[in-house]
Design a protein around this motif. Structure first.
Motif, PDB file in Angstrom:
ATOM      1  N   ASP A 199      45.224  29.590  37.813  1.00  0.00           N
ATOM      2  CA  ASP A 199      45.621  30.926  37.908  1.00  0.00           C
ATOM      3  C   ASP A 199      44.908  31.617  39.199  1.00  0.00           C
ATOM      4  OD1 ASP A 199      46.771  31.127  35.364  1.00  0.00           O
ATOM      5  OD2 ASP A 199      44.858  30.616  34.440  1.00  0.00           O
ATOM      6  N   ALA A 200      43.954  31.092  39.473  1.00  0.00           N
ATOM      7  CA  ALA A 200      43.158  32.035  40.547  1.00  0.00           C
ATOM      8  C   ALA A 200      42.298  30.964  41.413  1.00  0.00           C
ATOM      9  CB  ALA A 200      42.341  33.060  40.154  1.00  0.00           C
ATOM     10  N   LEU A 201      42.138  31.219  42.581  1.00  0.00           N
ATOM     11  CA  LEU A 201      41.310  30.248  43.588  1.00  0.00           C
ATOM     12  C   LEU A 201      40.140  30.956  43.960  1.00  0.00           C
ATOM     13  CD1 LEU A 201      40.815  27.759  45.309  1.00  0.00           C
ATOM     14  CD2 LEU A 201      42.178  28.877  47.278  1.00  0.00           C
ATOM     15  N   LEU A 207      31.209  39.510  37.590  1.00  0.00           N
ATOM     16  CA  LEU A 207      32.352  38.553  38.496  1.00  0.00           C
ATOM     17  C   LEU A 207      33.681  39.299  38.039  1.00  0.00           C
ATOM     18  CD1 LEU A 207      33.166  36.483  40.602  1.00  0.00           C
ATOM     19  CD2 LEU A 207      33.442  35.142  38.680  1.00  0.00           C
ATOM     20  N   ASP A 208      33.723  39.230  36.872  1.00  0.00           N
ATOM     21  CA  ASP A 208      35.143  39.857  36.082  1.00  0.00           C
ATOM     22  C   ASP A 208      35.555  41.408  36.584  1.00  0.00           C
ATOM     23  OD1 ASP A 208      37.680  39.685  35.420  1.00  0.00           O
ATOM     24  OD2 ASP A 208      37.050  40.093  33.371  1.00  0.00           O
ATOM     25  N   ALA A 209      34.541  42.119  36.721  1.00  0.00           N
ATOM     26  CA  ALA A 209      34.581  43.722  36.822  1.00  0.00           C
ATOM     27  C   ALA A 209      34.731  43.896  38.189  1.00  0.00           C
ATOM     28  CB  ALA A 209      33.471  44.488  36.232  1.00  0.00           C
ATOM     29  N   GLU A 210      34.060  43.029  38.942  1.00  0.00           N
ATOM     30  CA  GLU A 210      34.112  43.240  40.753  1.00  0.00           C
ATOM     31  C   GLU A 210      35.473  42.697  41.061  1.00  0.00           C
ATOM     32  OE1 GLU A 210      32.165  44.967  42.585  1.00  0.00           O
ATOM     33  OE2 GLU A 210      30.584  45.369  41.052  1.00  0.00           O
ATOM     34  N   THR A 211      35.974  41.605  40.674  1.00  0.00           N
ATOM     35  CA  THR A 211      37.045  40.919  41.314  1.00  0.00           C
ATOM     36  C   THR A 211      38.376  41.140  40.537  1.00  0.00           C
ATOM     37  OG1 THR A 211      36.441  38.820  40.148  1.00  0.00           O
ATOM     38  CG2 THR A 211      35.271  39.302  42.236  1.00  0.00           C
ATOM     39  N   GLY A 212      38.271  41.284  39.250  1.00  0.00           N
ATOM     40  CA  GLY A 212      39.534  41.429  38.232  1.00  0.00           C
ATOM     41  C   GLY A 212      39.980  40.225  38.028  1.00  0.00           C
ATOM     42  N   ILE A 213      39.202  39.222  38.318  1.00  0.00           N
ATOM     43  CA  ILE A 213      39.868  37.586  38.161  1.00  0.00           C
ATOM     44  C   ILE A 213      40.368  37.595  36.906  1.00  0.00           C
ATOM     45  CG2 ILE A 213      37.720  36.494  37.352  1.00  0.00           C
ATOM     46  CD1 ILE A 213      38.411  34.332  39.362  1.00  0.00           C
ATOM     47  N   SER A 214      39.897  37.955  35.698  1.00  0.00           N
ATOM     48  CA  SER A 214      40.697  37.676  34.368  1.00  0.00           C
ATOM     49  C   SER A 214      42.241  38.120  34.357  1.00  0.00           C
ATOM     50  CB  SER A 214      39.939  38.196  33.119  1.00  0.00           C
ATOM     51  OG  SER A 214      39.865  39.800  33.257  1.00  0.00           O
ATOM     52  N   ALA A 215      42.232  39.350  35.220  1.00  0.00           N
ATOM     53  CA  ALA A 215      43.735  39.847  35.251  1.00  0.00           C
ATOM     54  C   ALA A 215      44.747  38.805  35.998  1.00  0.00           C
ATOM     55  CB  ALA A 215      43.665  41.020  35.808  1.00  0.00           C
ATOM     56  N   LEU A 216      44.405  38.030  36.787  1.00  0.00           N
ATOM     57  CA  LEU A 216      45.306  36.995  37.291  1.00  0.00           C
ATOM     58  C   LEU A 216      46.042  35.910  36.421  1.00  0.00           C
ATOM     59  CD1 LEU A 216      42.829  36.263  40.290  1.00  0.00           C
ATOM     60  CD2 LEU A 216      44.836  37.953  40.240  1.00  0.00           C
ATOM     61  N   ALA A 217      45.525  35.995  35.289  1.00  0.00           N
ATOM     62  CA  ALA A 217      46.167  34.847  34.347  1.00  0.00           C
ATOM     63  C   ALA A 217      47.557  35.560  33.854  1.00  0.00           C
ATOM     64  CB  ALA A 217      45.043  34.662  33.231  1.00  0.00           C
TER      65      ALA A 217
END
Lengths: 234, 224
Positions: free
Chosen positions: A105-107, A187-197
């Motif tokens: 989902d993300a790198l 991490l999630d709040a700063e990068t929005g990584i969970s939204a990439l799924a």
């Protein structure tokens, strides 16, 4: 006989004076406790730079002491363990691996911007302190960079009851724990990584995420998180 | 006669011991806000306030207070601070630890935190703040050695101040029950006439015992 002993002692003293003071500390791969958190339900690829597997830092203090700390593969071990705790699934990517083919989902590409420490003679305190600044770059599955987040961490350990090497090792481990705490929290709040799924995979993978080299990470081109906001789900 | 000699010898040793220590003055105070008390099986954790906030409480001092509170038949059940911090990682790291009791309810809502605290039956967290510092010193002492022997001559002295403050948080009621503070000042001397005779004031050790004694009374007494 007495003259011999005196000569031997004088030689030892001279050797001690002329040898200088150099200290080398090797950090064994640190372990962090299992964090109390809910895993982020995505699959991430983790690609680490070469220097995460062999990192040595030296500090010279006013020309008197020379300290060097060999982190070895501590950074690689640290990020592998931390991300294993943080995400549902983590795939370790080599430089040659194509993320587009890895079903992720993300790198995430962490790098180290700076590593510094202070000795008791510098700080005039009975403690070693370590500062470390990591940089976390996050790419979506299409290879677009969605975040570039600097993570600054600090660790401090008193020399009380332990020798200097152990104190420096502990300060380094505490700095890594501090970085871990910050990443778990933000991490999630700063990068929005969970939204990439939630993003759908395009029919053809058009791009491959660029490989970050050590030189690039040193330039510090981007310094703020979320410089490139993720596109809306296509 | 032998018994008298033995007693005289012991008295002499005791007097010598007293003479061979420095001067110490100490003050302990507590300020109670809420009622305390502890039940069988409930435990206490001693923590240092974060070094991110500039606190420099020594690891040795924390261990000393832990040992002193656990000692004796009325000793409290103490959870070693590192074990507690690891078990609740990352929520009691220097960066993340709650700074005020008003942050406790939110902390308890995080996944696993309340369960982990309940498993260890932690009733109180005691936050230590402060350190021991050398505040003054003086005198002159010099030593020399030669083929015929060596020796020292002179007089040196130094003064250490140990100021510590302990905030007692009740995790059952999620409120602060008050503070206990200690302020110990000790002056050590080092006279030397050929042989140096150190008269050391154990300032930090005294501050540890004084604080632990008062904390024990503070927690176990059930007065409001």
């Amino acid at each position: 006989m007495t003259a011999k002993i005196r000569n031997a002692l004088t030689s030892l003293l001279l050797a001690a004076i002329t040898a200088g003071c150099a200290s080398n500390v090797t950090l064994p791969p640190p372990t962090i406790p299992v964090p109390l958190m809910e895993k982020i339900p995505i699959t991430v690829g983790l690609r680490m730079p070469k220097n995460f597997y062999s990192f040595v830092h030296q500090e010279e203090t006013y020309g008197r002491d020379e300290w060097s700390i060999d982190l070895g593969n501590s950074n690689a071990a640290f990020f592998t363990q931390l991300f294993g705790f943080m995400f549902n699934d983590v795939k370790l990517l080599k430089v040659a691996d194509d993320p587009a083919l890895m079903n992720i989902d993300a790198l995430v590409e962490p790098s180290i911007d700076a590593f510094e420490f202070s000795t008791p003679s510098q700080s005039r305190a009975d403690a070693f302190a370590v500062w470390v600044r990591y940089r976390i770059k996050v790419f979506d599955r299409d290879g677009n960079q969605v975040a570039n987040w600097p993570v600054s961490a600090y660790g401090k350990s008193s020399t009380e009851g332990i020798n200097d090497s152990e104190s420096l090792q502990r300060a380094a481990v505490l700095a890594m724990r501090d970085a871990a705490a910050l990443m778990i929290m933000k991490l999630d709040a700063e990068t929005g990584i969970s939204a990439l799924a939630a993003r759908e995979s395009p029919a053809v993978m058009p791009a491959v995420a660029p490989v970050t080299t050590d030189d690039e990470s040193d330039t510090g081109i981007q310094t703020t998180a979320m410089e490139d906001e993720p596109d809306d789900a296509s | 006669m032998t018994r008298v000699k033995r007693l005289t010898g012991m008295l002499g040793l005791a007097l010598l011991g007293m003479a061979l220590s420095g001067c110490i003055t100490s003050r302990v105070e507590d300020a109670r806000i809420g009622s305390t008390g502890i039940e069988d099986g409930e435990s206490v954790v001693i923590m240092a306030k974060s070094y991110h906030l500039g606190n420099e409480t020594e690891e040795k001092y924390i261990s000393c207070v832990e040992d002193a509170l656990a000692r004796g038949k009325d000793g409290l059940k103490i959870i070693p601070h590192r074990q507690f911090v690891d078990s609740l990682f990352p929520w009691f790291e220097p960066r993340t630890a709650p700074a005020e009791t008003k942050n406790l309810p939110r902390l308890m809502q995080r996944p696993g935190v309340a369960d982990r605290i309940a498993e260890q039956r932690v009733r109180y967290i005691i936050w230590l703040d402060g350190d021991t510092e050398r505040v003054a010193g003086g005198g002159s002492l010099s030593c020399a050695a030669g083929p015929g022997g060596g020796g020292c001559f002179g007089f040196a002295w130094w003064q250490n101040d140990a100021d510590y403050n302990a905030s007692v948080w009740d995790l059952q009621n999620m409120e602060s029950d008050g503070t206990v503070s200690t302020d110990v000042s000790g002056t050590s001397f080092l006279p030397a006439l050929v042989i140096p005779v150190p008269l050391i004031a154990r300032t930090q050790s005294k501050a540890c015992k004084a604080l632990a004694t008062q904390l024990h009374a503070f927690i176990t007494s059930e007065n409001a």
